[in-house]
Design a protein around this motif. Structure first.
Motif, mmCIF file in Angstrom:
data_model
loop_
_atom_site.group_PDB
_atom_site.id
_atom_site.type_symbol
_atom_site.label_atom_id
_atom_site.label_comp_id
_atom_site.label_asym_id
_atom_site.label_seq_id
_atom_site.Cartn_x
_atom_site.Cartn_y
_atom_site.Cartn_z
ATOM 1 N N ASP A 165 15.431 -7.877 -2.891
ATOM 2 C CA ASP A 165 15.207 -7.054 -4.078
ATOM 3 C C ASP A 165 14.285 -5.869 -3.842
ATOM 4 O O ASP A 165 14.068 -5.078 -4.750
ATOM 5 C CB ASP A 165 14.610 -7.918 -5.200
ATOM 6 N N TYR A 166 13.704 -5.757 -2.651
ATOM 7 C CA TYR A 166 12.733 -4.708 -2.396
ATOM 8 C C TYR A 166 13.065 -3.975 -1.109
ATOM 9 O O TYR A 166 13.725 -4.498 -0.225
ATOM 10 C CB TYR A 166 11.314 -5.293 -2.260
ATOM 11 N N THR A 167 12.554 -2.754 -1.025
ATOM 12 C CA THR A 167 12.535 -2.018 0.237
ATOM 13 C C THR A 167 11.133 -2.131 0.817
ATOM 14 O O THR A 167 10.144 -1.941 0.105
ATOM 15 C CB THR A 167 12.893 -0.541 0.010
ATOM 16 N N LEU A 168 11.039 -2.448 2.089
ATOM 17 C CA LEU A 168 9.748 -2.529 2.763
ATOM 18 C C LEU A 168 9.430 -1.187 3.418
ATOM 19 O O LEU A 168 10.249 -0.648 4.162
ATOM 20 C CB LEU A 168 9.747 -3.617 3.826
ATOM 21 N N VAL A 169 8.265 -0.667 3.124
ATOM 22 C CA VAL A 169 7.751 0.526 3.802
ATOM 23 C C VAL A 169 6.535 0.080 4.595
ATOM 24 O O VAL A 169 5.532 -0.349 4.019
ATOM 25 C CB VAL A 169 7.382 1.625 2.803
ATOM 26 N N ASP A 220 -0.118 -1.354 7.159
ATOM 27 C CA ASP A 220 0.155 -1.563 5.741
ATOM 28 C C ASP A 220 1.617 -1.912 5.536
ATOM 29 O O ASP A 220 2.499 -1.422 6.248
ATOM 30 C CB ASP A 220 -0.182 -0.291 4.949
ATOM 31 N N VAL A 221 1.873 -2.765 4.544
ATOM 32 C CA VAL A 221 3.232 -3.099 4.114
ATOM 33 C C VAL A 221 3.301 -2.907 2.606
ATOM 34 O O VAL A 221 2.467 -3.460 1.868
ATOM 35 C CB VAL A 221 3.604 -4.550 4.472
ATOM 36 N N PHE A 222 4.272 -2.125 2.144
ATOM 37 C CA PHE A 222 4.514 -1.939 0.717
ATOM 38 C C PHE A 222 5.870 -2.530 0.350
ATOM 39 O O PHE A 222 6.867 -2.285 1.033
ATOM 40 C CB PHE A 222 4.526 -0.451 0.350
ATOM 41 N N HIS A 223 5.931 -3.278 -0.741
ATOM 42 C CA HIS A 223 7.187 -3.709 -1.340
ATOM 43 C C HIS A 223 7.468 -2.752 -2.488
ATOM 44 O O HIS A 223 6.744 -2.744 -3.484
ATOM 45 C CB HIS A 223 7.078 -5.137 -1.875
ATOM 46 N N VAL A 224 8.516 -1.938 -2.380
ATOM 47 C CA VAL A 224 8.746 -0.902 -3.378
ATOM 48 C C VAL A 224 10.158 -0.988 -3.955
ATOM 49 O O VAL A 224 11.090 -1.488 -3.326
ATOM 50 C CB VAL A 224 8.525 0.511 -2.786
ATOM 51 N N LYS A 225 10.273 -0.486 -5.179
ATOM 52 C CA LYS A 225 11.553 -0.286 -5.849
ATOM 53 C C LYS A 225 11.561 1.114 -6.441
ATOM 54 O O LYS A 225 10.507 1.739 -6.591
ATOM 55 C CB LYS A 225 11.742 -1.302 -6.987
ATOM 56 N N ASP A 226 12.741 1.594 -6.802
ATOM 57 C CA ASP A 226 12.792 2.878 -7.485
ATOM 58 C C ASP A 226 12.428 2.679 -8.956
ATOM 59 O O ASP A 226 12.165 1.556 -9.405
ATOM 60 C CB ASP A 226 14.155 3.557 -7.302
ATOM 61 N N GLU A 227 12.413 3.760 -9.728
ATOM 62 C CA GLU A 227 11.971 3.678 -11.120
ATOM 63 C C GLU A 227 12.911 2.851 -11.988
ATOM 64 O O GLU A 227 12.552 2.474 -13.111
ATOM 65 C CB GLU A 227 11.831 5.087 -11.701
ATOM 66 N N LEU A 285 15.713 1.116 -2.551
ATOM 67 C CA LEU A 285 15.928 2.537 -2.275
ATOM 68 C C LEU A 285 17.261 2.732 -1.567
ATOM 69 O O LEU A 285 17.496 2.159 -0.504
ATOM 70 C CB LEU A 285 14.795 3.094 -1.413
ATOM 71 N N THR A 286 18.123 3.538 -2.159
ATOM 72 C CA THR A 286 19.425 3.820 -1.562
ATOM 73 C C THR A 286 19.657 5.308 -1.341
ATOM 74 O O THR A 286 20.548 5.681 -0.582
ATOM 75 C CB THR A 286 20.554 3.268 -2.454
ATOM 76 N N ILE A 314 14.550 8.459 1.183
ATOM 77 C CA ILE A 314 14.112 7.779 2.403
ATOM 78 C C ILE A 314 13.654 8.783 3.447
ATOM 79 O O ILE A 314 12.616 8.616 4.094
ATOM 80 C CB ILE A 314 15.250 6.893 2.945
ATOM 81 N N ASP A 315 14.421 9.852 3.610
ATOM 82 C CA ASP A 315 14.045 10.881 4.586
ATOM 83 C C ASP A 315 12.723 11.546 4.207
ATOM 84 O O ASP A 315 11.895 11.856 5.073
ATOM 85 C CB ASP A 315 15.146 11.931 4.696
ATOM 86 N N TYR A 316 12.535 11.777 2.901
ATOM 87 C CA TYR A 316 11.297 12.403 2.457
ATOM 88 C C TYR A 316 10.097 11.497 2.745
ATOM 89 O O TYR A 316 9.044 11.969 3.188
ATOM 90 C CB TYR A 316 11.350 12.727 0.964
ATOM 91 N N ILE A 317 10.254 10.193 2.484
ATOM 92 C CA ILE A 317 9.165 9.255 2.766
ATOM 93 C C ILE A 317 8.810 9.297 4.250
ATOM 94 O O ILE A 317 7.642 9.361 4.636
ATOM 95 C CB ILE A 317 9.554 7.825 2.332
#
Length: 475
Positions: free
Chosen positions: A37-41, A80-87, A92-93, A98-101
């Motif tokens: 359910d999350y994207t890892l950054v 650092d590890v972030f679990h992120v979702k979009d708004e 993140l698809t 993704i490229d900007y990050i």
């Protein structure tokens, strides 16, 4: 097949991660496979003061939701590890995001110049720093002050291109981008800028006390952070301005209970209270700041921003959100001089400032959003109508999109009572041809105190009809 990665695991050679960037001192991985359910950054980098805030700022600027994070930065290295979702609560698809990050996070590690960092921002966001003159204001708030500021800028032949204002604990902070009313170009004449500063300072001081050690109005090209940082995010600047005018000092009589090393702020019956606690970890030389509060977007940005701007270094952190809608944050900090918090007064100040940072974004009012054909004086007209009909603006986000102006106001009854839904529905009906969108996402749960029921009356209707041709329906 991608490895499943769990904190605090980092692959030492990073060879098994398909989405990676190799910088001179950093490695960044964006993993869309390990979590359902999350994207890892994930970030692995040489550390510097303020680096965590820069990383969090990149993610929050994209309206990403950080639901969980683990940070460690001992021995000069940042992991650092972030679990992120979009708004919308999804992984993140969007490849552009993704490229900007990738690009932006890599840039923060290289200690870029403000000009270089600005170039990355301009590539993804609409940026007004080069096209317009920035102006910031702060001081004691009062009902109708934002409206008076808007009117004063019109009198000074300034066009407001974008503006953001926060009100908290009887203090106001505002960051705006303006241009010359006739030429739509930046205002650069030093004498004219000085006149704008003097005029707006008079407006701010007209009925309120002068606040010490704070320049209430300042004009310039853009807001720049400390050495090695990018152009300061507008929301960070609002935090800094409110901190400078001591919005953490609560009004007299505010129902807040404190202990020597912690705080429990008051809340409505049936809701859990915000808790901020500080204790020392003597064997490691850290102070541990623990926060439990209602979860909301950008919460991590607000707390990290405040600790960083108060000159504290975050060495470790654990951030999480529960299924019950509450967030838990734990920061291991030291002062930049290397010492833990040694006095109760210093702990008390951090607690109050963190409470203020958490509260600033929570508006006790109703959100009114209008879209209109942009014209000179439009913002002044709208805020004047609100003021004349008993409403005060407690937060505003004003922007232009091409020829359209998008205005979002968070309003309260001028007497301090919350605006009830009956009043809002009445207002929508009496607006006639004007289409107004009302959102309740920032409206606090109704209190038990008696509210004043307002009547729009003929004045609001007549004023709105005069400018109704300037509004278009919200799509």
């Amino acid at each position: 097949m991608m490895k499943k990665v769990c904190w605090p695991y980092f692959d030492p050679d990073f060879e098994n991660f398909p989405e990676r960037i190799y910088g001179p001192t950093c490695r960044v991985c964006i993993d869309n496979e390990s979590m359902e359910d999350y994207t890892l950054v994930m970030v692995d980098s040489v550390n510097k003061q303020g680096l965590l805030l820069e990383v969090v700022q990149v993610l929050t600027d994209l309206n990403l939701i950080i639901s969980k994070s683990y940070i460690s930065s001992d021995a000069g290295w940042f992991m650092d590890v972030f679990h992120v979702k979009d708004e919308h609560g999804k992984k993140l698809t969007d490849q552009k995001v993704i490229d900007y990050i990738r690009q932006a996070l890599n840039t923060t590690r290289e200690t870029p110049s403000p000009a270089k960092a600005k170039a990355y921002v301009n590539d993804f966001f609409d940026d007004h720093i080069n096209e317009h003159t920035a102006i910031e204001l702060s001081g004691t708030d009062r009902p109708g002050l934002f409206s008076e500021i808007s009117a004063a800028l019109v009198d000074l032949h300034c066009n407001i291109v974008e503006a953001h204002a926060w009100s908290h604990n009887a203090r106001l902070a505002c960051v705006a981008y303006i241009s010359d009313q006739s030429t739509h170009t930046p205002i650069e004449d030093p004498l004219r800028l000085a006149n704008i500063e003097d005029h707006l300072t008079t407006v701010i001081r007209s009925t309120g006390p002068q606040l010490p050690n704070n320049q209430e109005v300042k004009t310039g090209g853009g807001f720049v952070g400390g050495e090695g940082t990018a152009v300061t995010n507008v929301e960070r600047r609002l935090h800094q301005l409110l901190l400078s005018v001591r919005d953490f000092d609560e009004p007299t009589g505010s129902p807040t209970m404190r202990s020597e090393s912690g705080s429990v702020s008051d809340s409505e019956e049936g809701e859990r209270k915000t808790v901020v606690l500080i204790e020392n970890c003597d064997e490691k030389g850290y102070s541990i700041v623990s926060i439990e509060c209602k979860d909301r977007p950008r919460l991590m940005f607000d707390t990290v921003c405040t600790l960083t701007d108060m000159q504290y270094v975050i060495f470790h952190a654990s951030i999480g959100s529960g299924d019950d809608g509450y967030a838990f944050q734990e920061y291991f900090i030291r002062h930049v001089d290397g010492y833990a918090l040694n006095t109760e007064s210093e702990k008390e100040r951090i607690i109050k400032c963190l409470e203020a940072a958490i509260e600033r974004r929570v508006c006790e009012g109703v959100k009114l959003q209008l879209r209109a054909e942009n014209r000179v004086g439009l913002l002044s007209d709208i805020t004047r109508i609100l003021r004349e009909n008993g409403l005060t603006v407690v937060r505003a986000d004003i922007a232009t999109q091409g020829e359209k102006a998008v205005n979002a106001f968070y309003v309260k009854d001028i007497s301090g009572n919350e605006v009830d839904l009956d009043f809002v529905e009445c207002m929508k009906k009496e607006m006639g041809p004007i289409d107004l969108e009302v959102k309740n996402d920032y409206m606090m749960r109704p209190s038990s105190r008696e509210r004043a029921h307002l009547s729009i009356g003929g004045m609001l209707k007549s004023h709105l009809e005069r400018i109704s041709q300037n509004f278009i329906p919200i799509k």
